[in-house]
Design an enzyme around this catalytic site. Sequence first.
Site, PDB file in Angstrom:
ATOM      1  CB  CYS A  89      -1.252  -3.921   0.234  1.00  0.00           C
ATOM      2  SG  CYS A  89      -1.898  -4.262  -1.416  1.00  0.00           S
ATOM      3  CD  GLN A 149      -6.307  -6.050  -3.522  1.00  0.00           C
ATOM      4  OE1 GLN A 149      -6.198  -4.827  -3.508  1.00  0.00           O
ATOM      5  NE2 GLN A 149      -5.321  -6.848  -3.176  1.00  0.00           N
ATOM      6  NE  ARG A 204      -3.897  11.205 -13.000  1.00  0.00           N
ATOM      7  CZ  ARG A 204      -3.826  10.023 -12.389  1.00  0.00           C
ATOM      8  NH1 ARG A 204      -2.762   9.264 -12.528  1.00  0.00           N
ATOM      9  NH2 ARG A 204      -4.826   9.596 -11.635  1.00  0.00           N
ATOM     10  CB  SER A 231      -3.531   2.646  -5.343  1.00  0.00           C
ATOM     11  OG  SER A 231      -3.787   1.276  -5.602  1.00  0.00           O
ATOM     12  CG  HIS A 332      -0.479   0.475  -3.365  1.00  0.00           C
ATOM     13  ND1 HIS A 332       0.401   0.107  -2.371  1.00  0.00           N
ATOM     14  CD2 HIS A 332      -1.555  -0.372  -3.242  1.00  0.00           C
ATOM     15  CE1 HIS A 332      -0.114  -0.899  -1.678  1.00  0.00           C
ATOM     16  NE2 HIS A 332      -1.286  -1.209  -2.192  1.00  0.00           N
ATOM     17  CB  CYS A 362      -7.186  -2.753   2.857  1.00  0.00           C
ATOM     18  SG  CYS A 362      -6.811  -1.795   1.371  1.00  0.00           S
TER      19      CYS A 362
END
Length: 377
Positions: A89, A149, A204, A231, A332, A362
Amino acid sequence: MRDAVIVDAVRTPIGKRNGSLAGVHPGDMTAHVLTALAGRNELEPERVDDVVWGCVSQVGDQAGSLARVGILAAGWPESVPGTVVDRRCGSAQQAVHFAAAGVIAGQYDVAVAGGTESMSRVPMGSARGDGRPWPDSVLDRYGIDGFNQGTGAEMMARRWGLTRSQVDEYSARSHARTAAAVDAGAFDAQLAPLAGLTADEGLRRGTTVEKLAGLTPAFEADGLITAGNSSQISDGAAALLMTTSDYAAAQGWRPLARVHTAVLAGDDPVMMLSAPIAATAKALARAGLRIDDIGVFEVNEAFAPVPLAWQAETGAPEAALNPLGGAIAVGHPLGASGAVLMTRMLHHMRERGIRYGLQTMCEAGGMANATILELLG
């Protein structure tokens, strides 16, 4: 002494999975932000010494060195090279680190750093295929069958004593802050609209804690982590123009910020998501700064417990933490997110006159990047 400065940063709006950007090839998405960056700064592409690009799932439409593909798709000279970085990431943030190091070392005069991920066209996990990325030696070391995760986010929530209402409140606030930023035009100067998409697609409006409370846990039956406090799976790209202060002055460019400090950290790979805490402490120590010296923090919202645990450990003020919302509200796009967050933070620093900003993310395997930027001019 050479330094590394960021002249400009631009990004696409972030598209929802199978949304407005799903029809755009990742190479063309990369080309789009390269073209936008060059046009905004009257950059002659042949001056670029390297394009350092983040991408996680380097298979299918994202195989074949996405940086080089994007360069050619943009019509840039064949003389411009490119390379692709995968630090999960944090790939695009690592691309910025590598580009900054190359500029400071004198290997580059001009570099472009960034990243692209189309999670619609190349779904998460595609790069793994039928392979088994963890040998028995690693699994036996931790006494587990695999790494996840979502399970790590649940572990973080338990370790820091977080409740379902806390993670849902944080997530609702992310949407509210993003909505306020959109309405204030905070993203307008950084966006390069693409495929008819002119604003981040995942927002949203009207998200409430009550609505989020009705969602079913995604990883553990009695857990806290849901689709609403995680995410979003997304598509997007971002690019940053990097050089030295002297080279920028010679070109008539006015840089946004200097790369002040760039560090890495590792932590528990099973919990996986806690390394931003160690990376932040390391960055501050190396920079000779305190948490109170930093005016804005971008802590990637992979899951709500990540920024909440980070805040509990660092004591950072709530108002300075992800003030424009984050990946829970916007999305993400894995390998692009480091550059997307940095683009958002840079423009926010300029608009608010914030001297120091700190970004941390992270990463799978229990790693994290942390970058401190210093505003210029």
